[in-house]
Design a protein around this motif. Structure first.
Motif, PDB file in Angstrom:
ATOM      1  N   PRO A 164      10.325 -16.279  -4.125  1.00 46.65           N
ATOM      2  CA  PRO A 164      10.588 -14.744  -3.191  1.00 46.65           C
ATOM      3  C   PRO A 164       9.975 -14.294  -2.780  1.00 46.65           C
ATOM      4  O   PRO A 164      10.647 -12.920  -3.802  1.00 46.65           O
TER       5      PRO A 164
ATOM      6  N   LYS B  88      11.154  -5.966  -5.187  1.00 42.99           N
ATOM      7  CA  LYS B  88      10.878  -5.136  -6.828  1.00 42.99           C
ATOM      8  C   LYS B  88      10.029  -3.950  -6.598  1.00 42.99           C
ATOM      9  O   LYS B  88       9.757  -3.483  -7.875  1.00 42.99           O
TER      10      LYS B  88
ATOM     11  N   ALA C  60       1.040 -16.258   1.315  1.00 46.55           N
ATOM     12  CA  ALA C  60       1.831 -17.615   1.831  1.00 46.55           C
ATOM     13  C   ALA C  60       1.693 -18.591   0.317  1.00 46.55           C
ATOM     14  O   ALA C  60       3.015 -19.340   0.964  1.00 46.55           O
TER      15      ALA C  60
ATOM     16  N   ILE D 100       3.312   5.225   7.251  1.00 44.44           N
ATOM     17  CA  ILE D 100       5.128   5.697   6.906  1.00 44.44           C
ATOM     18  C   ILE D 100       5.207   6.040   5.479  1.00 44.44           C
ATOM     19  O   ILE D 100       6.137   6.811   5.375  1.00 44.44           O
TER      20      ILE D 100
ATOM     21  N   VAL E 141       1.157   1.990   4.883  1.00 48.15           N
ATOM     22  CA  VAL E 141       0.250   3.378   4.845  1.00 48.15           C
ATOM     23  C   VAL E 141       0.936   4.505   5.197  1.00 48.15           C
ATOM     24  O   VAL E 141       1.371   5.707   4.692  1.00 48.15           O
TER      25      VAL E 141
ATOM     26  N   GLN F 102       9.475  -5.456   6.026  1.00 46.00           N
ATOM     27  CA  GLN F 102      10.169  -7.016   5.841  1.00 46.00           C
ATOM     28  C   GLN F 102      10.197  -6.596   7.730  1.00 46.00           C
ATOM     29  O   GLN F 102      10.447  -7.730   7.659  1.00 46.00           O
ATOM     30  N   ARG F 103      11.535  -5.914   7.615  1.00 46.54           N
ATOM     31  CA  ARG F 103      12.436  -6.010   8.912  1.00 46.54           C
ATOM     32  C   ARG F 103      11.634  -6.570  10.222  1.00 46.54           C
ATOM     33  O   ARG F 103      11.911  -6.084  11.023  1.00 46.54           O
ATOM     34  N   PHE F 104      10.646  -4.929  10.296  1.00 46.78           N
ATOM     35  CA  PHE F 104      10.470  -4.589  11.539  1.00 46.78           C
ATOM     36  C   PHE F 104       8.709  -4.316  11.494  1.00 46.78           C
ATOM     37  O   PHE F 104       7.813  -4.676  12.416  1.00 46.78           O
ATOM     38  N   GLY F 105       8.487  -4.848  10.140  1.00 47.77           N
ATOM     39  CA  GLY F 105       6.701  -5.017  10.401  1.00 47.77           C
ATOM     40  C   GLY F 105       5.322  -4.606  10.496  1.00 47.77           C
ATOM     41  O   GLY F 105       4.641  -4.058  10.841  1.00 47.77           O
ATOM     42  N   ALA F 106       6.652  -2.297  10.232  1.00 53.17           N
ATOM     43  CA  ALA F 106       5.548  -1.654  10.438  1.00 53.17           C
ATOM     44  C   ALA F 106       4.974  -1.303   9.134  1.00 53.17           C
ATOM     45  O   ALA F 106       5.494  -1.192   8.110  1.00 53.17           O
ATOM     46  N   ASP F 107       3.800  -0.953   9.536  1.00 53.40           N
ATOM     47  CA  ASP F 107       3.106  -0.549   8.490  1.00 53.40           C
ATOM     48  C   ASP F 107       3.097   0.805   7.113  1.00 53.40           C
ATOM     49  O   ASP F 107       3.327   1.158   7.706  1.00 53.40           O
TER      50      ASP F 107
ATOM     51  N   ILE G 199      11.598  -1.742   5.535  1.00 55.79           N
ATOM     52  CA  ILE G 199      11.157  -1.607   6.602  1.00 55.79           C
ATOM     53  C   ILE G 199      10.018  -2.298   7.173  1.00 55.79           C
ATOM     54  O   ILE G 199       9.854  -2.786   8.415  1.00 55.79           O
TER      55      ILE G 199
ATOM     56  N   ARG H  53       5.235 -17.815  -1.229  1.00 56.75           N
ATOM     57  CA  ARG H  53       5.970 -18.218  -0.087  1.00 56.75           C
ATOM     58  C   ARG H  53       6.134 -20.166  -0.726  1.00 56.75           C
ATOM     59  O   ARG H  53       7.704 -20.496  -0.889  1.00 56.75           O
TER      60      ARG H  53
ATOM     61  N   TRP I 106       1.198  -1.587  -0.045  1.00 56.95           N
ATOM     62  CA  TRP I 106      -0.223  -0.004  -0.239  1.00 56.95           C
ATOM     63  C   TRP I 106       0.867   1.224  -0.017  1.00 56.95           C
ATOM     64  O   TRP I 106       1.133   1.810   0.934  1.00 56.95           O
TER      65      TRP I 106
END
Ligand SMILES: Nc1ncnc2c1ncn2[C@@H]1O[C@H](COP(=O)(O)OP(=O)(O)OP(=O)(O)O)[C@@H](O)[C@H]1O
Ligand SMILES: Nc1ncnc2c1ncn2[C@@H]1O[C@H](COP(=O)(O)OP(=O)(O)OP(=O)(O)O)[C@@H](O)[C@H]1O
Ligand SMILES: [Mg+2]
Ligand SMILES: [Mg+2]
Lengths: 357, 306, 514, 315
Positions: free
Chosen positions: A241, A248, A233, A149, A147, A140-145, A138, A236, A86
């Protein structure tokens, strides 16, 4: 007798046309309300709107000129939303793309004309793309939304641009006005027709739409983006990947928004300032959704939104109605088309009819 | 293609801001007055983004408007290009660059002179020697007035210190008010009200404010110490007259904001300022009008005193 | 049982979805104290009928009547509220719980005036009384998200009982339960029925149906196929009624194990893949052998599945494929090396619903030369492969271009079988291969798995259905609390031993106890 | 360092922080209700404008201040109803509907204002809410001046935090709202109306958002300006995530934001142009992003957020 909703498998072209037409008519009917409130005749207003958007070569070129950034930001939203990324930050990415164009295109780099333009565009694409890759990482690493950010980054970017055009990038010849040094002639997108603002960015937009369309249908990357967007899901599990694909997508999405910025700065304005975009990034979301996230549809939706705005704005001047009506007309049209999209997804069923089993 | 009224000149204004904005409002009012007198046929578009500006200019030009007034600050190049394509139309545009032949005249709100005078009053009246200044954006037309004000204050009170902040918005009075409160909390006893909201803070805290461009004394009784006013009328009337006479040239109409043409004036609340300050300001005004004293035009960004 | 009063009566219920008639003039009566089993193949219309009864769906024809004061009264269609007020409680096939709330909150939901205060205490007391009477023990204060499936189901039943339900509907309640949990549930149902509750019980497991119900109603293709008293029914007769033809039993021939193809050596896994961590797991899969993995859900199955699927990497220990150590998890590489993986949740992990059948068959190998060249898809190859898979595996769909979401559950499973088995894999992970499938579809899947074994593949079957494991496995392993124990060849094993090992007792102890 | 301490230890600073936070408190509570019920409301920025305009206009036309508050809430509620119709009843994209509502509410407000008052140059003013001082309480050192320089709307906002927490955690209605945002099926299976709850929540939440706007024109200032909402609505969308959808934390988040804004304004005024002013202005946004990154792992999203629900449809 009861009324029920039933999902449609897919809507025919005829139905799509009818629904679009009905939405347009509904929007026009609604527009009559503010026009009447302002004490003018709706019929006159409609005629003036059409004239304002298409009535002359100039009007048409203005409509196309406004559609240009909307195509690109619309594509940016469409490609991201397809992957359920998003991206609400196209506005910021647009500015960063424009910034990159100014950084490489204002004389710092001396290249033959044939190389200069591609360089400017690639720089804008990469910069805008990077601007979207950051929130994607961010996420992927931290799960921060993303929208929130990407939305917040828009404000940060605009302030950053203000800072630059008042500071290091400021044009010494601007008499103190906060604007950047101008692009050199080789870095500018040529006009399509003399004396009209329409420029090659329009072609870039249409080509980008075609490229995206091909990508979605014909390439492995498009396949993977669809899979990731529709069911992360399962994608994956099937060995796609997911994170890399998302990055990308982020790069492409932000890059397209960045290209919109390049178009505005290299095709229209010639230098960067903090008022480069009147919300093209946000309108892009609207455009993409109107198009049902289809790349080709995005071009049409961008034309529609641009024509509505330009037509209504021009109408406001010709009738003496407050110019705020232009945005009002765009909003009403958007909502009508949105409701129309509902009828493409569902059919209403009345009463109890028997269907062969 | 609309037929024109016989003697009323068709004038269009294109504002990048709503007409409430102080700057635009001065010219807008003058134009509305001219319209009501029947001198002109006035139409306008407000809140036009710079992206749309060129299109709007062309639309008015195509409609057969004779005089287009507006702001070219963000669109210098295209505005000049449009003007050159419509030589029959007269353009009078706010601009920081010189006029362009044959039909592109320029202006700006050069009320640095009255601003300097308000500075004198403020410099004499401040007891804490601390003046708070809240601006929208640090652009030349704002910087110029702030710098003149500061110079005026310092000319009578070398100890005076300034606290300057910009809120990065033209229309966020609640925020401007907060910025002003912050300055009062830091010890300012006079506020320079470049934006709406600052005088409100002054009034609420019972201190004084300096008005800018428009006269808001009636809205803040007992608060507005002095104001530097901009009057659009001299320039607007001159421009209309020139257009009617076919004498409009690509000249700098900015001078009509100078005090000598009546485009700028200072208004001081004597009960607040006291006779001494009024006298000092008046004396300086004499010098300015007599051209024995020139207020320097300084467009650089003002900064808080260290 | 038919001597007790009728609690609920459905007459001539018809429901259509577009061109599909899911329920075709179905009638049934439920009596006080009766447990009625509703059987039928997948898609026979069981859930649809219950959804109509409960007001989730509006029927096109027919009506629902419920015993009220003074006789049967028609229920207004389409109102779960009305159904609840009339005393109907439903435990849905897919739980309808708000996971962010406590069990108690879920039970109270909708039972009190929206704006009111301080009723929690009374509610808790009432639920606790019901728990005491029914034996449905569960911690009421925990967030539902933290409960096991069995506990969630108890909350669902408590929801119904809390509202003083006269009729309780359970849609495939045992699909997700361990055998022990299922036994507990049956005991509760019997007790509730003895107290006068009417129960409608949907299941695909004939053993359960025979054990717990009084009467059986079979649906086929949306119509009533037959009705019989449980006392006089047998498996064969029911299966034939359901499918409309005889179901051939699957026979497993003795295995002929070969070399070790896949091995976990002292593998531990933390955090990844969800579920419980694994510690010190040893597992070997040999060519030509089916290993059955038994265990109560949540004891580490998902970790083992994640490892073989390439979705997780061991925290410590070694994972070997054909003797080589696998260091980085990568589903694509495993697939390329001949590992076939069937996901536990086929709708969620198995297919991308909005993509076509052809896309879903090619998805694991889309980057390989078989389906693409230089980043461009070879649509023709994809479609050809799909067409042959559709006919070879009897995937019922409109064709290669049909969207996968339109396939029924059983056909999705066939699609996945076609995707993974067609490459002639050497290692196969079959995770819950027949969950939710009817007897006919089950037999088909079992046949395919055994055929792959006979071809020389190493197979790991993970299932919560012991019947299925006994039908397929040559050898058993049992997982408990993240540790794996070998239970030996299936021939010498019985359900009791496995059950005890699932409960955490070592094989020796289990043997002694049995 | 002294500067920092001076600022933080002044009661006026805290008073400013609370004042700046007030519209955000309204907005974040409104967004919180909508999202708790499963509906993202990006119409917030426009609803702020509508509330600011409608409330002010009502007072200007003689409705009285509390009458203005009511009208603002009604205006917000109406736009909420439109958003709910599009997203809850028709199940259309919440993102697009929200952005459409923002565009509509903003342009409709501007258009109405300009059509009603065509010839204003200095914006007309009303007599806004005045700070209330409560004898005795206002004299408590530090706390008194910080809290009792505030107008009634600030107290209303603080009160609403408590009221909302009470409703959300202590009433069956709150239970139902939290449930419908997590799993609508749970609510329908218990005989409650998913649609009813969601529509109600969106309307109520939007009404609160509008009060945030009304605060700007009726308490913080006394006139309506184009563009005066200035992104405050969007900030609330970020704050609600920061607050993990809990009213108490929402208050905390709004106050932190207010404090930071008040702080940067003061720092800017005192230490001047050592760094470009934009650096200060960026800080609240950057800090919000950092805060989001820190809380993200623990954030408890309403699971049904953005998911439409159609009765009788498979989900
Ligand atoms: N959401 C839907 N909308 C329209 N049609 C659907 C939908 N879901 C399923 N169908 C249709 O219903 C059919 C059966 O689907 P369902 O998922 O119920 O499988 P099933 O009946 O359980 O079959 P199986 O025995 O294979 O598991 C499909 O072929 C499809 O055409
Ligand atoms: N909302 C819906 N829209 C379209 N089709 C539906 C819908 N609900 C059910 N169906 C279809 O109606 C048929 C009956 O479905 P139903 O869920 O009742 O089957 P079932 O007997 O419960 O199967 P299972 O054993 O798999 O649970 C199926 O083909 C299914 O796809
Ligand atoms: Mg099924
Ligand atoms: Mg079912």
């Amino acid at each position: 007798m009861n009324v029920r909703l039933e999902p449609r498998e897919n809507a025919s072209v005829g139905l799509r046309l009818c629904v679009s037409l009905a939405a347009g008519v509904a929007a026009l009917l609604l527009v009559a309300i503010p026009v009447l409130l302002a004490g003018r005749s709706p019929l006159e207003a409609y005629a003036l709107m059409i004239q304002g958007a298409f009535g002359s070569m100039f009007a048409l070129s203005e409509t196309l000129n406004r559609a240009t950034p909307l195509i690109l930001t619309g594509l940016a939203a469409a490609v991201a939303f397809r992957a359920k990324l998003w991206n609400i930050g196209a506005e910021g990415q647009l500015y960063i793309g424009a910034l990159a164009a100014v950084c490489v295109g204002s004389g710092l780099l001396q290249l033959p004309p044939a190389l200069m333009l591609p360089t400017v565009m690639i720089a804008g694409f990469l910069a805008g793309g990077l601007m979207m890759v950051i929130p994607a990482v961010i996420k992927q690493r931290f799960g921060a939304d993303e929208v929130v950010i990407t939305l917040l980054l828009n404000f940060v970017v605009i302030l950053f641009i203000q800072m630059l055009v008042e500071g290091p990038l400021k044009d010494p010849l601007s008499m103190g006005w906060p604007q950047s040094v101008p692009l050199i002639a080789e870095a500018k997108l040529p006009k399509l027709l003399p004396r009209l603002r329409m420029h090659w960015g329009l072609i870039v937009g249409v080509v980008a739409a075609l490229a995206l369309w091909l990508m979605v249908r014909k390439t492995v990357l498009g396949f993977e983006i669809r899979a990731v967007g529709e069911n992360k899901a399962a994608a994956r599990f099937a060995g796609i990947p997911v994170d890399a694909t998302m990055l990308k997508v982020a790069l492409i999405s932000g890059g397209l928004a960045g290209l919109a910025g390049v178009g505005e700065v290299a095709g229209v304005k010639g230098y960067l300032s903090a008022d480069l975009s009147p919300g093209f990034g946000y309108s892009g979301i609207v455009v993409a959704m109107l198009a049902g996230l289809s790349p080709i549809g995005t071009v049409l939706a961008a034309l529609f939104v641009a024509a509505v705005f330009v037509g209504a704005d021009s109408m406001s001047r010709a009738t003496g109605i407050s110019s705020y009506i232009a945005d009002l007309v765009v909003a009403l049209s958007l909502l009508c088309v949105l409701v129309g999209s509902f009828f493409l997804r569902f059919r209403l069923r009345f009463g109890q009819q028997s269907v062969g089993a | 293609g609309v037929s024109l009224a016989q003697d009323a000149t068709r004038v269009a204004a294109i504002w990048t801001v709503p007409v409430e904005q102080q700057w635009a409002s001065r010219l807008h009012l003058a134009l509305v007055a001219a319209d009501e007198r029947g001198d002109i046929d006035y139409v306008y578009s407000e809140n036009i983004t710079n992206t749309d500006y060129e299109r709007v200019m062309r639309e008015y030009a195509e409609q057969g408007v004779e005089l287009i007034i507006g702001e070219a600050f963000g669109v210098e190049q295209p505005a000049r290009a449009v003007a050159s394509e419509y030589p029959e139309v007269s353009f009078l545009m706010g601009s920081s660059l010189p006029p362009a032949e044959p039909n592109f005249a320029t202006f700006d709100n050069f009320i640095h002179e009255p601003s300097y005078l308000t500075g004198i009053v403020a410099g004499m009246k401040t007891e804490t020697n601390m003046i708070g200044m809240v601006g929208g954006y640090a652009i030349p037309e704002v910087n110029r007035l702030m710098n003149a004000f500061m110079a005026g204050a310092q000319s009578v009170n070398p100890d005076v210190r300034f606290s300057v902040s910009f809120i990065n918005s033209w229309y966020d009075p609640p925020k401007a008010k907060e910025a002003a409160f912050a300055m009062v909390d830091a010890g300012a006893d006079i506020l320079y009200a470049e934006r709406f909201g600052v005088s409100d803070a002054a009034k609420e805290r019972g201190i004084l404010a300096i008005g800018n461009v428009i006269d808001t004394a009636a809205d803040y009784p007992g608060t507005i110490l002095a104001s530097a006013l901009w009057h659009g009328e001299p320039m607007i009337e001159k421009a209309i007259e020139d257009v009617k006479a076919g004498a409009f040239t690509a000249s700098d109409y900015g001078i009509y904001a100078f005090m000598e043409y009546g485009g700028g004036s200072v208004i001081i609340d004597e009960t607040l300022a006291g006779p001494e300050a009024v006298a000092a300001a008046n004396a300086k005004e004499e010098e300015i009008l007599a051209k024995t004293f020139t207020v320097e035009i300084d467009d650089s960004e003002p900064a808080s005193s260290q | 049982m038919t001597d007790t009063p009728v609690l609920l009566s459905l007459s001539n219920i018809t429901k259509r979805f577009g061109a599909l008639t899911a329920n075709d003039s179905i009638s049934l009566d439920l009596h006080r104290g009766e447990i009625l089993a509703l059987l039928g193949e997948n898609g026979a219309g069981k859930t649809t009928l219950m959804n109509i009864l409960f007001g989730h769906y509006v029927q096109d024809e027919g009506d629902v009547r419920v015993l009220g004061n003074g006789g049967l009264r028609a229920l207004p269609p389409g109102s779960p509220g009305a159904a609840l007020r009339a005393g109907i409680g439903m435990v849905h096939q897919h739980f309808t719980l708000a996971e962010n709330l406590s069990g108690l909150a879920n039970i109270r939901l909708g039972t009190e005036p929206l704006v009111s205060f301080g009723r929690e205490g009374a509610a808790r007391a009432k639920v606790q009384k019901i728990i005491a009477e029914s034996g449905l023990d569960v911690d009421l204060e925990r967030r539902v998200a933290d409960l096991t499936v069995g506990e969630k189901q108890r909350i669902e039943i408590l929801k119904a009982l809390y509202r003083d339900a006269k009729v309780l509907i359970l849609d495939e309640p045992t699909a997700v339960l361990t055998p022990q949990e299922a036994e507990g549930l049956f005991a509760v149902l019997r007790r509730l029925a003895a107290n006068g509750l009417g129960v409608i019980f949907i299941s695909h497991k004939l053993g359960e149906v025979l054990a717990v119900s009084h009467r059986i109603l079979v649906l086929r293709g949306g119509k009533t196929a037959g009705e019989l008293e449980t006392a006089v029914a047998d498996r064969r007769a029911i299966a034939d009624l359901m499918v409309g033809k005889a179901v051939a039993a699957v026979v497993r021939t003795p295995a002929n194990p070969g070399e070790v193809l896949f091995a976990l050596e002292d593998v531990s896994l933390h955090g990844a893949g969800g579920g419980r961590a694994l510690s010190g797991v040893h597992l070997t899969l040999r060519a030509g052998e089916v290993v059955g993995l038994a265990g109560v859900s949540g004891n580490g199955q998902s970790g083992i599945a994640a490892l073989i699927s390439g979705l997780a990497v061991p925290t410590s220990g070694t994972m070997r494929l054909y003797g080589d150590t696998v260091t980085r998890p990568d589903p694509r590489a495993l697939v390329a090396k001949g590992v076939a993986r069937m996901p536990e949740d086929r709708q969620h992990d198995g297919v991308v619903g909005t993509m076509s059948v052809a896309d879903n068959i090619a998805i694991e190998e889309v980057r390989s030369g078989a389906f693409s060249r230089m980043g461009l898809l070879d649509r023709k190859a994809m479609r050809e492969r799909a067409a042959s898979a559709i006919s070879a595996y009897d995937v019922r769909c409109q064709g290669p271009d049909a969207e996968a979401r339109l396939l029924s559950g059983g056909n999705v499973q066939k699609l996945i079988l076609a995707r993974v088995l067609e490459r002639g894999p050497r290692v196969i992970l079959a995770n819950q291969p027949t969950r939710g499938l009817d007897v006919g579809a089950q037999a088909e899947v079992h046949r395919r798995i055994l055929a792959a074994r006979d071809r020389g593949a190493a197979v790991l079957v993970i299932s919560e259905d012991l019947d299925e494991l006994f039908a397929l496995a040559d050898r058993f392993v049992v997982v408990h609390a993240g540790e794996l124990q070998d239970a030996g060849p299936s021939d010498g094993l019985d359900r009791g031993t496995i059950g005890l090992m699932m409960a955490g007792q070592g094989p020796a102890a289990a043997e002694l106890a049995s | 360092m002294d500067v920092v301490f001076d600022i933080l230890s002044s009661a006026n600073f805290w008073a400013a922080a609370i004042r700046i936070a007030t519209p955000l408190i309204f907005g974040v509570l409104g967004a919180l209700i909508c999202e708790r019920a499963g509906v993202l409301n990006l119409g917030i920025e426009g609803i702020f404008v509508a509330g600011a305009m409608a409330g002010w206009m009502a007072v200007f036309l003689g409705a009285g201040l509390w009458g203005g508050v009511l009208i603002a809430a009604v205006a917000g509620g109406l736009f909420g109803l439109l958003h709910a119709f599009l997203t809850v009843i028709l199940g259309l994209s919440q993102h697009v509907s929200g952005i459409g509502i923002t565009l509509l509410a903003t342009s409709a407000s501007y258009f109405t204002y300009r059509t009603a008052l065509p010839n204003v140059t200095t914006p007309p003013r009303i007599v806004p809410f005045q700070p209330v001082s409560i004898p005795g309480l206002s004299d408590i050192p530090f706390v008194g001046p910080a809290l009792f320089q505030q107008t009634p709307m600030t107290f209303l906002a603080l009160l609403l935090v408590g009221a909302l927490a009470l409703v959300l955690y202590r009433t069956p209605l709150g239970l139902a709202i939290r449930a419908v945002g997590d799993n609508p099926a749970s609510v329908e299976a218990q005989g409650l109306s998913v649609t009813g709850l969601r529509v109600g929540a969106v309307v109520l939440g939007s009404a609160l958002m509008a009060l945030g706007g009304a605060f700007l024109t009726m308490s913080a200032f006394d006139a309506f300006f184009f563009g005066m909402v200035n992104g405050r609505g969007w900030i609330c969308i970020a704050l609600v995530v920061f607050a993990s959808w809990q009213p108490g934390k929402a208050l905390l988040g709004a106050l932190l934001f207010g404090a930071f804004d008040a702080f940067q304004i003061r720092l800017q005024a005192q230490i001047g142009q050592v760094v470009p002013g934009q650096v200060f202005l960026m800080m609240p946004y950057l800090l919000s992003i950092v805060a989001l990154i820190l809380v993200a792992r623990r954030a408890d999203y309403p699971r049904a957020l953005l998911q439409p629900w159609t009765k009788g449809q498979r989900h």
